[in-house]
Design an enzyme around this catalytic site. Sequence first.
Site, PDB file in Angstrom:
ATOM      1  N   GLU A 277       0.835  -1.217   0.000  1.00 34.50           N
ATOM      2  CA  GLU A 277       0.000   0.000   0.000  1.00 34.50           C
ATOM      3  C   GLU A 277       0.867   1.265   0.000  1.00 34.50           C
ATOM      4  O   GLU A 277       0.561   2.233  -0.695  1.00 34.50           O
ATOM      5  CB  GLU A 277      -0.942   0.018   1.214  1.00 34.50           C
ATOM      6  CG  GLU A 277      -1.992  -1.091   1.219  1.00 34.50           C
ATOM      7  CD  GLU A 277      -2.870  -1.073  -0.017  1.00 34.50           C
ATOM      8  OE1 GLU A 277      -3.180   0.014  -0.522  1.00 34.50           O
ATOM      9  OE2 GLU A 277      -3.226  -2.170  -0.498  1.00 34.50           O
ATOM     10  N   ASP A 358       3.890  -4.142  -5.777  1.00 30.29           N
ATOM     11  CA  ASP A 358       4.462  -5.422  -5.341  1.00 30.29           C
ATOM     12  C   ASP A 358       5.992  -5.340  -5.357  1.00 30.29           C
ATOM     13  O   ASP A 358       6.659  -5.826  -4.437  1.00 30.29           O
ATOM     14  CB  ASP A 358       3.990  -6.567  -6.251  1.00 30.29           C
ATOM     15  CG  ASP A 358       2.574  -7.029  -5.911  1.00 30.29           C
ATOM     16  OD1 ASP A 358       2.028  -6.559  -4.897  1.00 30.29           O
ATOM     17  OD2 ASP A 358       2.017  -7.858  -6.658  1.00 30.29           O
TER      18      ASP A 358
HETATM   19 ZN   LIG Z   1      -2.498  -2.536  -4.666  1.00 32.28          ZN
END
Ligand SMILES: [Zn+2]
Length: 413
Positions: A277, A358
């Site tokens: 996030e 990621d």
């Molecule tokens: Zn995401």
Amino acid sequence: MNPTTLFYIIIAIIIIDFLIDKYIDFLNAKHFNDKIPAELNDVYNEEEYYKSQAYKKENYKFSLITSSFTILLTLAFFWFEGFSWVDKIARDISDNEIFIALIFFGIIMIGSDIISTPFSYYQNFVIEEKYGFNKSTKKLFFLDKLKGWLLTIILGGGILALIVWFYLQTGTFFWIYTWIFIAVFSIFMTMFYSSLIVPLFNKQTPLENGELRTSIEGFAEKSGFNLDKIFVIDGSKRSTKANAYFSGFGLKKRIVLYDTLINDLNNDEIVAVLAHEIGHYQKKHVFINMIISIVLTGFTLFILSLLINNSLLSEALSVNQPSFHIGLIAFGVLYSPISEVTGILMNYISRKFEYQADDYAKEKFNAESLISSLKKLSKNSLSNLTPHKTTVFMHYSHPTLLQRILHLKNNAG
Ligand SMILES: [Zn+2]
């Protein structure tokens, strides 16, 4: 063009859009029984796998029934001049154009919400209940509905009144004023959503001091991210499904964790989810998304301004007196093929952003914890592990679990 031709174009768009959608769902369903990729073999045990299969099939069948019902009703409404009828009701009540528009959309929205309520009730209290996801009570369900209505009436009504007023004052230039207003409003909402809207539905409490908070703060500090607002939201009062998100920007930014996420994941996995996030924020995704949506809004409003004065829109819907609200309905359908395309583009960008976030989590924390958290989250929501590529291309805002894991494992970052 004559009104009848336009009417048939509108009907054709609605039908084609429905058929494309159903075809994609059908393709997806044909792959429900595909072999689970080796990388994902440890997501489900046998029993969970069969449960996930049943869940997918039940949802597919249900959505087929719901959407077929909705399209039949929509077509009937267009065919039997429903908009002309509602327009007449609104004009009988008021002769002020702003009030007429408010009453018109009020009747349509509340009417369609009442019709769709049994379906969402069934989804919640029969399907989700059966698979152990539902935690909501009937009282909470209807209370949510009531609050949703009030919010729509106050916010939606206010915005609509303002837009119609802009239109009455400035004619086609309304689009510029509306654009500026919506841009400012959406920036305001991004900043204050968590403090103004969320509390109407959920309780948010600061994450208590302890191991988890220390790990999160340790990570934020290490990655140079200034974070003092970490909240836990009581998502468990509605569903067992877990989530975490980032909201606001600048001084208003905060991380929100579902209490269900804290129950399901260990500390490292939670930090990995947060690292992802935070990656969205650090890589400016929040900001870029806002710019894209403001540009798209401007584009849509501009196209609307080119068509809104044309009485053909109203005549196509068998309404004699042209008006902003009738024009808006016809425009909504005519524009939907374009918004379908922009939607696909937005999803494409969003999937790219997910990979980047990621990568960030992998680089600043580690890939293993993120992989195991993604697997747990998929398992706990009985996710479809073998979606068809067309469905992913059209509807997925996130890459599939398999794609993300392969990316995390292969990409040197
Ligand atoms: Zn995401």
